[in-house]
Design an enzyme around this catalytic site. Structure first.
Site, mmCIF file in Angstrom:
data_model
loop_
_atom_site.group_PDB
_atom_site.id
_atom_site.type_symbol
_atom_site.label_atom_id
_atom_site.label_comp_id
_atom_site.label_asym_id
_atom_site.label_seq_id
_atom_site.Cartn_x
_atom_site.Cartn_y
_atom_site.Cartn_z
ATOM 1 N N ILE A 183 10.670 -11.940 -18.943
ATOM 2 C CA ILE A 183 10.799 -10.876 -19.935
ATOM 3 C C ILE A 183 11.610 -11.401 -21.112
ATOM 4 C CG2 ILE A 183 12.948 -9.791 -19.190
ATOM 5 C CD1 ILE A 183 9.755 -7.825 -19.760
ATOM 6 N N CYS A 211 0.834 -1.193 0.000
ATOM 7 C CA CYS A 211 0.000 0.000 0.000
ATOM 8 C C CYS A 211 0.873 1.249 0.000
ATOM 9 C CB CYS A 211 -0.905 0.004 1.232
ATOM 10 S SG CYS A 211 -1.821 -1.538 1.480
ATOM 11 N N ASP A 220 -3.567 -8.982 8.817
ATOM 12 C CA ASP A 220 -2.333 -8.863 9.599
ATOM 13 C C ASP A 220 -2.206 -7.479 10.229
ATOM 14 O OD1 ASP A 220 -2.083 -7.786 7.068
ATOM 15 O OD2 ASP A 220 -0.034 -8.472 6.736
ATOM 16 N N SER A 239 9.537 -13.388 -6.121
ATOM 17 C CA SER A 239 10.757 -13.139 -6.892
ATOM 18 C C SER A 239 11.943 -13.850 -6.239
ATOM 19 C CB SER A 239 11.050 -11.637 -6.977
ATOM 20 O OG SER A 239 11.636 -11.168 -5.773
ATOM 21 N N GLY A 240 13.058 -13.907 -6.968
ATOM 22 C CA GLY A 240 14.273 -14.534 -6.449
ATOM 23 C C GLY A 240 15.275 -13.545 -5.905
#
Length: 617
Positions: A283, A2, A94, A356-357
């Site tokens: 990509i 957010c 949360d 993601s890594g």
């Protein structure tokens, strides 16, 4: 994920609406604010957990009001403990758990959270604001404390609206070296960043601000792992599995960024075992030598994921470049931000959360530059005068690599060399480049019982991972209202990686050794028998072809004269060296383009995007 905002300045409701509307892309699902006698709190919500409006923010829990950006991944376990202690909950979010944990544990609640976050709690009983930023700096937090006023936001453009700030010349110097403005500074003198792993308390009565560090790396190496390599591999596999699992909790569709490299492939492999149907995204470049999408497709095929390959061409790239500073409020020169934005843009059409890594290279010694610094470290065993003599003998060589070595060996110590590598060793186009050196992390290199590889890995976690990678991904994903989660940045994995012997991570040139061996339990090693590839744009080629006129128009002599801190004549020579094909100068050109565009944006004034906004009571 957010956008948060707050202020003790009594702005009008219209100004507050505008400040929130500027970053409406961070949270398009709901925007609201409260106006109390002491403080204004505002929030843009991207609903991920508990989509019901009961979890909209600003959120009230007893005498607490909170605005929160991010996710607490272990909130379910924490909620169960708090319920046993008598705390009750009316939502399944949360956000509410943060408030209850604050009441139960005070400021030490931060040590109970595993997540990415920046939040501020207004404690009406104590008349204070208590806030914090996560350990790894995944979520941004900017603030302005001046006199009796305090204002904070997710992005500095919110703070600048309706106020006058001064360009920080030192920050410009640091930008030219690092490619971003390192914390705790910002591009504006009046605006600061709350450092990662820090909390603050602002006393509304005395108007005093107190900042504390609640987490840091263990630089001493006192907690060294004593088990065998097989023990370490087993424990790392368990940690990563748990980290991926808790980050897959979402009430919206979830996918995985998949480059086909070690880190993202490991995350995709584990995620595909925990969910029946996983979507993956990569990509694709048309330029030879830049397209790694075929490897992502091979991994996706092996895992059986629903794979999406997104083409990146200069037409869409130029559109993102032109709007770059609308999302990156400060000058930011990592060119991979463009494909990351493109990837996020198209991924958001299918999912709202993407794993993601990120973090694997820093924690497990994966970057190619680590090999270079290890090689150079051998030369630095020689006395400085001898190294300077070597440099003087080869500095006039027509070979560009030898010219860089000549510059490198003449630098006083290996630590300074590593930092200068970020800005490019040949900094003749920058006025007083030494003034851009940030020495706040010099203590990392003073640890005597760590190897050079461990030291630069520690430095990258505290600087590059925080200031570059996290900034890049946060702005790029948020630009399209996409939440990005990084399992390898779980603080437990980072701490475990720091405890491991170097040869568990780097052995005879084998980088990320232990991470690869964990991966090979899920995928065949044959899929990864290739050199490491970076996530980069083909700007070297584009600047000489499709984007040549764009570069020359935007970096003409008259435009260069508007950029502070550079030698205009030498900068013109560098641009021509690139256009002629003599040297590859695209990193310097990209830094100049970004800063030039950003300065123009500030001079023109930023249009405010109007968005529906309802005050919440």
């Amino acid at each position: 994920m957010c956008g948060i905002y707050g202020s003790t300045i009594n702005f009008s409701d219209d100004v507050i609406r505008q400040k929130l509307a500027i970053v409406n892309f961070r949270g398009p699902d709901y925007s609201g604010f409260i106006h109390t006698p002491d403080v204004i709190l505002g929030h843009n919500r991207l609903a991920i957990i508990d989509l019901d409006h009961r979890s909209d923010q600003p959120f009230t829990y007893l005498h607490l009001r909170i605005v929160f950006n991010g996710e607490i991944y272990n909130y379910r376990q924490l909620k169960a403990r708090l319920e046993k202690d008598g705390y009750s909950f009316r939502t399944s979010s949360d956000t509410e758990v943060i408030c209850a944990a604050y009441l139960a544990y005070g400021e030490s609640c931060l040590t109970h959270f595993n997540g990415m976050f920046s939040f501020v709690i207004y404690d009406e009983a104590k008349k204070i604001l208590f806030g914090a930023r996560d350990r790894m700096g995944k979520k941004p937090f900017y603030y302005c404390h001046k006199g009796q006023s305090f204002e904070f936001a997710s992005q500095p453009s919110q703070l600048k609206l309706d106020r006058t700030f001064t360009l920080d010349q030192q920050a410009v110097k640091e930008y030219f070296i690092w490619g971003y403005v390192p914390e705790p500074a910002s591009i504006w003198q009046e605006v600061k960043q709350l450092p990662a792993g820090h909390s603050f308390t602002y006393n509304l009565s005395s108007c005093t601000l107190n900042i504390k560090k609640y987490w840091d790396l263990d630089y001493s190496r006192e907690n060294k792992f004593s088990g065998s390599y097989e023990d370490a591999k087993f424990l790392l596999n368990e940690l990563i599995n748990d980290s991926v699992g808790i980050r897959m909790n979402a009430d919206v569709p979830l996918g995985v960024f998949l480059s086909g490299g070690i880190d993202s492939s490991l995350i995709a492999a584990i995620a595909s075992r925990k969910a029946a149907h996983i979507k993956t995204f990569s990509i694709q470049f048309n330029e030879k030598g830049f397209d790694e999408s075929k490897y992502a497709r091979l991994v996706a095929k092996h895992l059986g994921t629903e794979h999406h390959s997104i083409e990146c061409n200069y037409h869409e790239g130029i559109e993102l470049i032109n709007n770059f500073s609308s999302y990156y409020d400060e000058p930011f020169a990592d060119s991979s931000a463009i494909p990351t934005m493109l990837l996020s843009k198209h991924t958001r059409k299918h999912v709202t959360v993407a794993l993601s890594g990120d973090g694997g290279d820093e924690a497990f010694i994966g970057y190619t530059r680590y090999k270079r610094i290890k090689m150079m470290n051998t030369l630095f065993l020689l006395p400085l005068p001898i190294r300077q003599l070597i440099g003087s003998l080869i500095r006039f060589s027509p070979n560009y690599i030898l010219k860089l070595i000549a510059i490198g060996v003449s630098i006083r110590d290996i630590e300074s060399l590593y930092i200068k590598m970020f800005g490019g060793l040949e900094n003749s186009w920058i006025l007083d480049p030494e003034k851009g050196m940030n020495n706040q992390f010099s203590h990392i290199f003073n640890v005597s019982n760590k190897s050079i590889l461990e030291k630069v890995s520690d430095l990258d976690i505290k600087t590059y991972l925080n200031g570059d990678i996290n900034t890049k991904v946060d702005r790029a994903s948020m630009a399209f209202s996409l939440e990005s989660r990084a399992p390898l940045m779980d603080y437990r994995i980072i701490e475990f990686s720091r405890s491991l012997s170097t040869h568990y991570k780097y052995s005879f040139g084998n980088q990320k050794r232990i991470l690869k061996d964990v991966l090979y339990q899920y995928l065949p090693s044959e899929l990864f028998n290739r050199p490491k590839a970076g996530f980069t744009m083909p700007f070297r080629e584009w600047f000489r072809a499709e984007l040549k006129e764009y570069v020359l128009d935007n970096l003409s002599k008259s435009e260069l004269q508007k950029i502070p801190g550079i030698n205009v004549e030498r900068t013109q020579e560098i641009i021509q060296e690139h256009m002629s094909g003599k040297w590859n100068r695209y990193p310097q050109i990209w830094k100049l383009l970004v800063l030039s565009q950003w300065l123009k944006k500030q001079n023109e004034g930023r249009p405010v995007i109007q968005a529906p906004l309802v005050p919440s009571l």
